[in-house]
Design a protein around this motif. Structure first.
Motif, PDB file in Angstrom:
ATOM      1  N   GLU A 106       0.816  -1.214   0.000  1.00  0.00           N
ATOM      2  CA  GLU A 106       0.000   0.000   0.000  1.00  0.00           C
ATOM      3  C   GLU A 106       0.848   1.261   0.000  1.00  0.00           C
ATOM      4  O   GLU A 106       0.449   2.286  -0.531  1.00  0.00           O
ATOM      5  CB  GLU A 106      -0.942  -0.019   1.211  1.00  0.00           C
ATOM      6  N   ASP A 107       2.053   1.209   0.599  1.00  0.00           N
ATOM      7  CA  ASP A 107       2.912   2.383   0.650  1.00  0.00           C
ATOM      8  C   ASP A 107       3.839   2.481  -0.551  1.00  0.00           C
ATOM      9  O   ASP A 107       4.657   3.403  -0.638  1.00  0.00           O
ATOM     10  CB  ASP A 107       3.762   2.370   1.937  1.00  0.00           C
ATOM     11  N   GLY A 108       3.728   1.571  -1.488  1.00  0.00           N
ATOM     12  CA  GLY A 108       4.583   1.613  -2.672  1.00  0.00           C
ATOM     13  C   GLY A 108       5.949   1.028  -2.447  1.00  0.00           C
ATOM     14  O   GLY A 108       6.811   1.125  -3.305  1.00  0.00           O
ATOM     15  N   GLY A 109       6.214   0.403  -1.303  1.00  0.00           N
ATOM     16  CA  GLY A 109       7.527  -0.146  -1.028  1.00  0.00           C
ATOM     17  C   GLY A 109       7.683  -1.561  -1.546  1.00  0.00           C
ATOM     18  O   GLY A 109       6.725  -2.243  -1.873  1.00  0.00           O
ATOM     19  N   ARG A 110       8.925  -2.042  -1.598  1.00  0.00           N
ATOM     20  CA  ARG A 110       9.212  -3.388  -2.065  1.00  0.00           C
ATOM     21  C   ARG A 110      10.026  -4.161  -1.046  1.00  0.00           C
ATOM     22  O   ARG A 110      10.652  -5.150  -1.378  1.00  0.00           O
ATOM     23  CB  ARG A 110       9.978  -3.333  -3.388  1.00  0.00           C
ATOM     24  N   GLY A 111      10.101  -3.737   0.172  1.00  0.00           N
ATOM     25  CA  GLY A 111      10.908  -4.425   1.152  1.00  0.00           C
ATOM     26  C   GLY A 111      12.318  -3.872   1.197  1.00  0.00           C
ATOM     27  O   GLY A 111      12.668  -2.918   0.505  1.00  0.00           O
ATOM     28  N   GLU A 112      13.160  -4.504   1.978  1.00  0.00           N
ATOM     29  CA  GLU A 112      14.533  -4.042   2.159  1.00  0.00           C
ATOM     30  C   GLU A 112      15.425  -4.564   1.036  1.00  0.00           C
ATOM     31  O   GLU A 112      15.416  -5.747   0.701  1.00  0.00           O
ATOM     32  CB  GLU A 112      15.065  -4.523   3.508  1.00  0.00           C
ATOM     33  N   LEU A 113      16.221  -3.656   0.435  1.00  0.00           N
ATOM     34  CA  LEU A 113      17.126  -4.034  -0.633  1.00  0.00           C
ATOM     35  C   LEU A 113      18.302  -4.815  -0.058  1.00  0.00           C
ATOM     36  O   LEU A 113      19.002  -4.347   0.850  1.00  0.00           O
ATOM     37  CB  LEU A 113      17.631  -2.786  -1.369  1.00  0.00           C
ATOM     38  N   VAL A 114      18.524  -6.013  -0.597  1.00  0.00           N
ATOM     39  CA  VAL A 114      19.589  -6.879  -0.097  1.00  0.00           C
ATOM     40  C   VAL A 114      20.817  -6.796  -0.984  1.00  0.00           C
ATOM     41  O   VAL A 114      21.935  -6.580  -0.516  1.00  0.00           O
ATOM     42  CB  VAL A 114      19.100  -8.331  -0.001  1.00  0.00           C
ATOM     43  N   ARG A 115      20.648  -6.963  -2.294  1.00  0.00           N
ATOM     44  CA  ARG A 115      21.779  -6.956  -3.211  1.00  0.00           C
ATOM     45  C   ARG A 115      21.268  -6.678  -4.616  1.00  0.00           C
ATOM     46  O   ARG A 115      20.066  -6.490  -4.823  1.00  0.00           O
ATOM     47  CB  ARG A 115      22.509  -8.302  -3.189  1.00  0.00           C
ATOM     48  N   TRP A 116      22.210  -6.661  -5.556  1.00  0.00           N
ATOM     49  CA  TRP A 116      21.861  -6.449  -6.954  1.00  0.00           C
ATOM     50  C   TRP A 116      22.276  -7.664  -7.773  1.00  0.00           C
ATOM     51  O   TRP A 116      23.338  -8.235  -7.560  1.00  0.00           O
ATOM     52  CB  TRP A 116      22.569  -5.210  -7.519  1.00  0.00           C
ATOM     53  N   ARG A 117      21.439  -8.040  -8.715  1.00  0.00           N
ATOM     54  CA  ARG A 117      21.802  -9.036  -9.713  1.00  0.00           C
ATOM     55  C   ARG A 117      22.130  -8.311 -11.009  1.00  0.00           C
ATOM     56  O   ARG A 117      21.487  -7.308 -11.353  1.00  0.00           O
ATOM     57  CB  ARG A 117      20.656 -10.035  -9.937  1.00  0.00           C
ATOM     58  N   ARG A 118      23.129  -8.825 -11.725  1.00  0.00           N
ATOM     59  CA  ARG A 118      23.601  -8.141 -12.927  1.00  0.00           C
ATOM     60  C   ARG A 118      23.677  -9.127 -14.093  1.00  0.00           C
ATOM     61  O   ARG A 118      24.034 -10.284 -13.915  1.00  0.00           O
ATOM     62  CB  ARG A 118      24.980  -7.507 -12.682  1.00  0.00           C
ATOM     63  N   TRP A 119      23.364  -8.619 -15.290  1.00  0.00           N
ATOM     64  CA  TRP A 119      23.442  -9.401 -16.517  1.00  0.00           C
ATOM     65  C   TRP A 119      24.241  -8.639 -17.571  1.00  0.00           C
ATOM     66  O   TRP A 119      24.174  -7.404 -17.649  1.00  0.00           O
ATOM     67  CB  TRP A 119      22.047  -9.684 -17.091  1.00  0.00           C
ATOM     68  N   MET A 120      24.994  -9.377 -18.343  1.00  0.00           N
ATOM     69  CA  MET A 120      25.653  -8.822 -19.524  1.00  0.00           C
ATOM     70  C   MET A 120      24.917  -9.326 -20.762  1.00  0.00           C
ATOM     71  O   MET A 120      24.770 -10.534 -20.961  1.00  0.00           O
ATOM     72  CB  MET A 120      27.118  -9.258 -19.591  1.00  0.00           C
ATOM     73  N   LYS A 121      24.484  -8.398 -21.589  1.00  0.00           N
ATOM     74  CA  LYS A 121      23.695  -8.743 -22.770  1.00  0.00           C
ATOM     75  C   LYS A 121      24.306  -8.087 -24.001  1.00  0.00           C
ATOM     76  O   LYS A 121      24.554  -6.879 -24.009  1.00  0.00           O
ATOM     77  CB  LYS A 121      22.249  -8.269 -22.587  1.00  0.00           C
TER      78      LYS A 121
END
Length: 515
Positions: free
Chosen positions: A468-483
């Motif tokens: 409802e507040d527009g949040g997505r939870g706590e950010l833990v890490r990032w995933r990365r892709w090479m394309k």
């Protein structure tokens, strides 16, 4: 050939007679006539054509005119002997073939090669652009990323002789890729070229502490056999270009000298967009004329870098920035009744490779199903979106295949995969800086895409899965892709999908699952 000019000079004491000034025409006239000819072919010798060039310049005859117009038409327009004009045209063609590394066969209009200056004699041996496919494959040279999966997706690595762009948002890993290449290029084949490298910075200086960390902790760099000299920071040359003027001077004059003197095989420009954005995207410079000038400068830059890459067989890698791409709430659609196929045409799926590569499923928008096919269908039932009865439009609607929003999915790196992937959702779409003009200058574009990973799944209360507040939870890490967005030497995205996932560690970049 000499010219004498009579001039008047005011002095304190009278001078009897007049003053004759004499100069060598071939040294001075060539500096101002046919300036575009000397810009396109700097090595062209004008000594044999000084009697033609002033008249050509006066009548606004350009190099393009010499190559496209008939010699008789040019001679009539400039009031010059047709035979001399034809001789000049043949010399220009021979010089261009020499610059491109093409051989001129008999019957191309040049009867006597010995009559041409040495810089304009056609190449008799097979050159780089006049080889068979098997010869090109045998001489194919690349610079490794030091990771097998990433190299496989790149077709073996970063090739020499071409311009390769690495683009992505901040934190996607562009700098880590560039630093890895600076070291791997110093390794012997097949990983590198055993040559020094050059790093040209337009923003932050080179990160030498990070390079030292690579050398001490990378599993390949720190375990080289004694017979192979390890990469060194002393073999990395650096240049700083704080503005567009200094960048142009360095690339046009200093870079060719450095490539020849130091036998460099890798040039990195980080980043290509910074100085152009600072120069042409100021609030007082945003106009049609300014953007036209920027496009012209980008075309000149691309021509310069391609020539350097081809002539010196050097890999030129440029980093590029990205900007957010804002898409309308509903796709661009055309209004009006569906147009039937023209007479003699068979209706069906379009044959354009741009369309055939797209596997995007129908997109649900406000309860309506919109087909992503840009074809012009023959029946409304196969093209028009399905609207609720209360929202049915008065005319059918189809995607417009000629809009940039539709076409750019195939050359930007964002938006070509199914939108079920969160990092390709409309809110995360990106567009590489400098637009389509710059995309046409490069041979390969590599997009680095990152996606956030959150600690907890959000409550599915909103239409996009947010709470409802527009949040997505706590950010833990990032995933990365090479394309690999486009490159003529790699397979399509059918094999790798959204790319090869990789991670950034202390020892450098590594594909996920590699050991």
């Amino acid at each position: 050939m000499h010219h004498s000019v009579k001039v008047s000079i005011f002095v304190d004491e009278p001078i009897e007679g007049h003053l004759d000034i004499t100069w060598e025409t071939e040294e001075h006239i060539a500096n101002w006539v046919m300036t575009d000819l000397l810009h396109i072919i700097p090595t062209f010798s004008t000594s044999s054509y000084t009697h033609l060039l002033p008249s050509l310049e006066k009548n606004l005859i350009t190099t393009v005119d010499l190559l496209t117009l008939d010699a008789l038409e040019i001679a009539k327009r400039a009031q010059l002997p047709p035979l001399d004009v034809r001789r000049l045209i043949n010399a220009v063609i021979a010089a261009l073939h020499g610059e491109l590394g093409l051989s001129i066969e008999a019957g191309d209009g040049i009867a006597n090669d010995d009559a041409l200056p040495s810089t304009q004699k056609p190449f008799k041996e097979k050159a780089r652009l006049n080889k068979t496919g098997s010869e090109v494959v045998e001489e194919w040279q690349t610079i490794s990323t030091l990771d097998k999966q990433l190299d496989a997706a790149l077709g073996g690595g970063i090739p020499t002789g071409y311009i390769t762009e690495i683009t992505g948002e901040s934190g996607a890993g562009k700098t880590q890729f560039l630093l890895t290449l600076l070291l791997s290029a110093q390794l012997p084949t097949p990983d590198g070229q055993s040559r020094p490298t050059l790093y040209i910075s337009t923003e932050a200086p080179l990160s030498t502490p990070r390079l030292s960390q690579f050398l001490s902790s990378h599993p390949i760099l720190n375990t080289l056999p004694p017979t192979i000299p390890p990469p060194s920071l002393s073999r990395i040359l650096t240049l700083q270009t704080p503005d567009l003027e200094s960048q142009d001077h360095i690339l046009r004059y200093q870079l060719p000298v450095a490539l020849t003197r130091h036998k460099i095989r890798l040039v990195i420009l980080d980043s290509v967009a910074a100085n152009y954005r600072a120069e042409f995207e100021r609030p007082d410079a945003r106009s049609g004329a300014s953007m036209g000038k920027r496009s012209n400068e980008l075309a000149k830059l691309g021509q310069l870098l391609r020539d350097l890459a081809r002539i010196h067989n050097v890999a030129i890698v440029v980093a590029n920035q990205v900007a957010d791409r804002f898409t309308p709430a509903t796709p661009t659609m055309t209004r009006g009744p569906p147009r039937p196929p023209a007479s003699g045409m068979i209706s069906g799926p379009p044959s354009s490779p741009l369309v055939s590569r797209s596997n995007i499923p129908p997109l649900p928008i406000n309860g309506a199903i919109l087909s992503s096919s840009p074809s012009l269908p023959a029946a409304p039932s196969s093209s028009a979106p399905t609207f609720p009865a209360s929202q049915t439009p008065s005319s059918s609607s189809t995607f417009d295949p000629l809009t940039l929003d539709h076409q750019q999915r195939w050359f930007t790196g964002w938006g070509s995969s199914p939108l079920s992937h969160s990092h390709f959702s409309p809110e995360n779409l990106k567009t590489p800086a400098l637009g389509l003009v710059w995309a046409n200058q490069i041979a390969c574009r590599i997009a680095l895409v990152k996606e956030p990973v959150y600690a907890t799944a959000p409550l599915d209360d909103g239409p996009d899965g947010r709470d409802e507040d527009g949040g997505r939870g706590e950010l833990v890490r990032w995933r990365r892709w090479m394309k690999v967005v486009f490159a003529p030497w790699v397979e399509g995205e059918e094999k790798y999908g959204k790319g090869v996932e990789f991670e950034i560690r202390g020892e450098g970049i590594r594909s996920v699952g590699a050991r």
